[in-house]
Design an enzyme around this catalytic site. Structure first.
Site, PDB file in Angstrom:
ATOM      1  CE  LYS A 107      43.900  34.263  52.180  1.00 10.89           C
ATOM      2  NZ  LYS A 107      43.589  35.371  50.995  1.00 10.89           N
TER       3      LYS A 107
HETATM    4  N1  GLU Z   1      40.502  35.484  49.234  1.00 10.05           N
HETATM    5  C1  GLU Z   1      40.348  36.514  48.431  1.00 10.05           C
HETATM    6  C2  GLU Z   1      41.743  37.300  48.330  1.00 10.05           C
HETATM    7  O1  GLU Z   1      42.639  36.660  48.733  1.00 10.05           O
HETATM    8  C3  GLU Z   1      39.145  37.376  48.701  1.00 10.05           C
HETATM    9  C4  GLU Z   1      39.191  37.773  50.216  1.00 10.05           C
HETATM   10  C5  GLU Z   1      38.073  38.548  50.356  1.00 10.05           C
HETATM   11  O2  GLU Z   1      36.998  38.693  49.547  1.00 10.05           O
HETATM   12  O3  GLU Z   1      37.728  38.829  51.545  1.00 10.05           O
HETATM   13  O4  GLU Z   1      41.876  38.275  47.934  1.00 10.05           O
END
Ligand code: GLU
Length: 475
Positions: A107
């Protein structure tokens, strides 16, 4: 916001992890290896803006590399800090394992209020942040693939992919360095709606199991169920829209930054969204306005959907929550302490790592599309249509030959003849994924006496898969 009696977001995720790990036959060493975050990179960079050099702080955290690339969004918000990105990266690991997308967890975040900056300024900031991550392989199609999250969307992803391509002109797979891109930059249909769509599919799957509904004190179908949604951003908006327009739910309350709006007859989500965009809030839309929006989380309803941010249901308000079913469209909306309280009260929680996995699932499809350099359905669609046509024509010929007065319903004919394009295939793949993951969780939920909630079941499934992957590597 949660009180100081609560652990941090990362500690909260760890507590939930520990609760499940205790029920598993795993060496303490392996347990620790899975729990910890592998690395968190902090970058501080300057951008010349409005005649001054402004310094920004950003992070990219990698929780687990048992599979690569690692995956997870990039968030632009003032709340971003190391603890938060690490918690979110850990959730990505468990989420990807649960829905079987072949990624580790990561993240990123930039500590910024995007509303304070003009578009061209945001572009400079985003490109500079991307540059810092790209040169360290923290954005890379084979190693680390970001996506949108709170405060970011297609626009930012388009800047990031362009930045990557400028820096890696000979990488033929460059488009796969980030997902959630606009269609014209290598995106896929159905990605924007994916997380909200996944929430709808998750609820539809839950309502296919009368036994599970009974645990929540619910019965029947989604039709007419009274729903409260917190947050009309990308996730909350799409979930509320599809649930009300297609699944027959009544959205009786929507909570936004400026307060909440309530209407027992059900809100029109399209209209309300247009109002929020134009007026910067829900105030003034027809219905009952409640200044203290958070209080509406405590209103009586069948389904509560927190789709905004973490820790909104915490030690301070958990006792007063009245919903029967809570589906975590946001990441970490319920703190570990609140989770205990809600469990004791008999509220069924469909956990974040499952409920909001629609986003990463369609990100996976986008990544595969980018690596295969072809749109889904491009080869098969017309072939499928012509084979269906053969059958329809043959049926029509047979009935005419024998003087039978059969007539194929024209509506059926149109639907049957239409071959699946990219959007239909994406939705089908997402639906299948949400059903399979739910079934994996409920299998554990119902087969073990020591598992009394879906969150623990979800952790057991995903930790089990991550552990198996580490073991097969010889760890
Ligand atoms: N930000 C989104 C999540 O928390 C999508 C993550 C992604 O598609 O890699 O799942």
């Amino acid at each position: 916001m949660s009180s100081t009696r609560e652990p941090s977001f990362r500690q909260s995720v760890d507590l939930m992890f520990n609760r499940a790990a205790k029920l598993m036959d795993m060496s303490p060493g392996l347990e620790e290896k899975i729990r910890v975050c592998n690395s968190t990179y902090t970058v501080r960079f300057g951008v010349r803006l409005r005649g001054q050099i402004k310094t920004f702080t950003g992070y990219r955290s990698v929780h687990s590399e048992h599979m690569e690339p690692v995956k997870g969004g990039i968030r632009f918000a003032m709340s971003v800090n190391q603890d938060e990105v690490e918690a979110l990266a850990a959730l990505m690991t468990y989420k990807c394992a649960l829905v079987e997308t072949p990624f580790g967890g990561s993240k990123g975040g930039l500590c910024i209020d995007p509303r304070e900056w003009e578009e061209h300024e945001l572009e400079l900031i985003t490109r500079r942040f991307a540059y810092e991550l790209i040169k360290r392989d923290l954005i890379n199609p084979a190693q680390n693939v970001p996506a949108p999250d709170m405060g970011t969307g297609e626009r930012e992803m388009a800047w990031i992919v362009d930045q990557y391509k400028r820096m890696n002109t000979t990488d033929i797979n460059g488009a796969a360095c980030v997902t959630g891109k606009p269609l014209n930059s290598g995106g896929i249909q159905g990605r924007v709606e994916a997380t909200g769509r996944g929430v709808q599919y998750a609820l539809e799957e839950f309502f296919r199991h009368p036994e599970d509904m009974a645990i929540a004190g619910l019965s029947g179908t989604l039709e007419g169920k009274r729903v409260i949604v917190q947050g009309l951003g990308n996730v909350g908006y799409h979930a509320a829209k599809f649930l009300s327009e297609e699944s027959g739910c009544k959205i009786i309350g929507v909570i936004e930054r400026d307060g909440a709006i309530m209407d027992d007859n059900g809100l029109n989500i399209e209209e309300l969204k247009a109002h929020v965009t134009a007026q910067n809030g829900v105030k003034g839309y027809r219905g009952r306005f409640v200044e203290n929006g958070a209080a509406v989380l405590e209103e009586d309803c069948d389904i509560l959907i927190p789709a905004a941010m973490e820790a909104v249901i915490n030690l301070d308000n958990a006792e007063r929550i009245k919903t029967k079913l809570l589906i975590e469209a946001a990441n970490g909306p319920v703190t570990a302490g609140a989770d205990d309280i809600l469990r004791d009260k008999g509220v069924v929680i469909i956990p974040d790592m499952y409920a909001n996995a629609g986003g990463v699932t369609v990100s996976y499809f986008e990544w595969v599309k980018n690596l295969s350099h072809i749109r889904f359905g491009r080869m098969q669609r017309r072939q499928e249509e012509s084979r269906h046509m053969l059958l329809v024509e043959e049926l029509e010929r047979l009935s005419a030959d024998r003087g039978l007065k059969w007539e194929i319903d024209p509506k059926f004919k149109t639907r049957y003849l239409k071959g699946a394009g990219e959007l239909e295939l994406v939705r089908s793949g997402l639906d299948d994924t949400m059903r399979a993951a739910y079934q994996a969780m409920r299998e554990v939920w119902h087969s073990r006496n020591d598992v009394t909630d879906l969150r623990t079941a979800a952790y057991l499934v995903s930790i089990g898969r991550v552990a198996a992957s580490y073991r097969s590597k010889g760890l």
